[in-house]
Design a protein around this motif. Sequence first.
Motif, mmCIF file in Angstrom:
data_model
loop_
_atom_site.group_PDB
_atom_site.id
_atom_site.type_symbol
_atom_site.label_atom_id
_atom_site.label_comp_id
_atom_site.label_asym_id
_atom_site.label_seq_id
_atom_site.Cartn_x
_atom_site.Cartn_y
_atom_site.Cartn_z
ATOM 1 N N UNK A 1 8.529 5.658 11.365
ATOM 2 C CA UNK A 1 7.243 4.752 11.328
ATOM 3 C C UNK A 1 7.162 4.249 9.965
ATOM 4 N N UNK A 2 8.150 4.525 8.977
ATOM 5 C CA UNK A 2 8.247 3.991 7.742
ATOM 6 C C UNK A 2 8.649 2.556 7.668
ATOM 7 N N UNK A 3 7.977 1.744 6.748
ATOM 8 C CA UNK A 3 8.376 0.202 6.374
ATOM 9 C C UNK A 3 8.892 0.229 5.072
ATOM 10 N N UNK A 4 9.701 -0.936 4.855
ATOM 11 C CA UNK A 4 10.313 -1.107 3.621
ATOM 12 C C UNK A 4 9.233 -1.570 2.462
ATOM 13 N N UNK A 5 8.230 -2.130 2.999
ATOM 14 C CA UNK A 5 7.232 -2.500 2.260
ATOM 15 C C UNK A 5 5.990 -1.695 1.980
ATOM 16 N N UNK A 6 6.147 -0.648 2.664
ATOM 17 C CA UNK A 6 5.036 0.423 2.290
ATOM 18 C C UNK A 6 5.798 2.017 1.767
ATOM 19 N N UNK B 1 0.939 -1.206 0.021
ATOM 20 C CA UNK B 1 0.022 0.054 0.026
ATOM 21 C C UNK B 1 0.837 1.158 -0.027
ATOM 22 N N UNK B 2 0.430 2.420 -0.506
ATOM 23 C CA UNK B 2 1.123 3.485 -0.511
ATOM 24 C C UNK B 2 0.846 4.630 0.321
ATOM 25 N N UNK B 3 1.763 5.028 0.993
ATOM 26 C CA UNK B 3 1.519 6.161 2.113
ATOM 27 C C UNK B 3 1.647 7.587 1.250
ATOM 28 N N UNK B 4 0.833 8.565 1.482
ATOM 29 C CA UNK B 4 1.170 9.680 1.039
ATOM 30 C C UNK B 4 0.651 10.810 2.002
ATOM 31 N N UNK B 5 1.069 12.121 1.963
ATOM 32 C CA UNK B 5 0.593 12.999 2.554
ATOM 33 C C UNK B 5 0.350 14.309 1.747
ATOM 34 N N UNK B 6 -0.207 15.508 2.324
ATOM 35 C CA UNK B 6 -0.356 16.687 1.948
ATOM 36 C C UNK B 6 -0.104 17.725 2.418
ATOM 37 N N UNK B 7 1.052 17.670 3.481
ATOM 38 C CA UNK B 7 1.470 18.561 4.528
ATOM 39 C C UNK B 7 2.054 19.691 3.549
ATOM 40 N N UNK B 8 1.960 21.163 4.339
ATOM 41 C CA UNK B 8 2.471 22.189 3.797
ATOM 42 C C UNK B 8 4.069 22.420 3.901
ATOM 43 N N UNK B 9 4.425 21.603 4.872
ATOM 44 C CA UNK B 9 5.851 21.873 4.969
ATOM 45 C C UNK B 9 6.449 20.327 4.930
ATOM 46 N N UNK B 10 7.668 20.154 4.359
ATOM 47 C CA UNK B 10 7.964 18.911 4.018
ATOM 48 C C UNK B 10 9.199 18.248 4.839
ATOM 49 N N UNK B 11 10.120 19.079 5.050
ATOM 50 C CA UNK B 11 11.230 18.679 5.938
ATOM 51 C C UNK B 11 11.032 18.014 7.179
ATOM 52 N N UNK B 12 9.897 19.004 7.799
ATOM 53 C CA UNK B 12 9.553 18.352 9.230
ATOM 54 C C UNK B 12 8.499 17.292 8.998
ATOM 55 N N UNK B 13 7.704 17.353 7.888
ATOM 56 C CA UNK B 13 6.781 16.160 8.157
ATOM 57 C C UNK B 13 7.469 14.747 7.602
ATOM 58 N N UNK B 14 8.409 14.868 6.543
ATOM 59 C CA UNK B 14 8.910 13.692 6.253
ATOM 60 C C UNK B 14 9.899 13.229 7.514
ATOM 61 N N UNK B 15 10.540 13.958 8.038
ATOM 62 C CA UNK B 15 11.233 13.748 9.313
ATOM 63 C C UNK B 15 10.408 12.969 10.421
#
Length: 299
Positions: free
Chosen positions: A118-123, A99-113
Amino acid sequence: MAGTDSGVVFDTLVVVGPGLIGSSVLRRAKEYGTLARRLVAVDNSAAVCARVMELGLADEATTDGVAAVAQADCVMLCVPVGAMGAVAAQLVPAMKPGAVLTDVGSTKVSVTEAIAPSLRADVPYVPAHPMAGTEFSGPDAGLVDLFENRWCLLTPLEATTPQALQQIRTLWTRCGARLREMSPAHHDRVCAIVSHLPHLLAFTICGTADDLAEETRSEVLDLAASGFRDFTRIAASDPVMWRDIFLANREALLEMLGRFMEDAQAMARAIRWGDAEYIVDKIERGREIRKSLIENRQA
């Protein structure tokens, strides 16, 4: 899995946080039928979930995010940027492999960090930011054409798979958006000047007006001209969302604010000393920027 055989990008799309952006995605998906076969909305408010169903925005609306994402082929996080990490920590473990995880956050460094632990290799994870919005919020605020001809900035990471990136590209293209890819850090610098600083200035100007002596303040509100009204429209935006954005993008925002303050001081000196040439040059440059926005279909 992607529902390519049925002409949709994903079989089941779960939107977590059906506010302005999330409910606009749901409206687009319902109206056109090309994003997903099944739509599920998740919110921690039972009242919001009930309203989503009243509006007919999803096939299911639930407060049980863990159960919802377990059936998802794509999970789109549409919560405030300050909540992204906690929500991802709760939901990503329940997602099915592939399954694909995505977001719509207005900041990207803080959100990706925030999401990274929580990220998984299979997601696969595809960070995104649709640059569209209004001053309204909640599921009633969504618009089916909110993203039409607006930019959606994608900031794929090193681990983002080409297939997942293409699926999210297709999703946003079908929402009517124009796409551009960049690094998270570059995204935050760009958005600091084109979005975050204007909102900071709008909130500040309205605060200044509110702090004026009562007689002057009442005249400001009674006689507000178009320039001030434009600021008040921006300043009507959701305070929690913008608090999170300002704090999450503090370094880039403070850099741009510092540069603006230097330019404002230069304009003040020009007005004080009657430097008409400098003043006209600044106004003409502003006019050119406006003209460019109109030509670029962003105004």
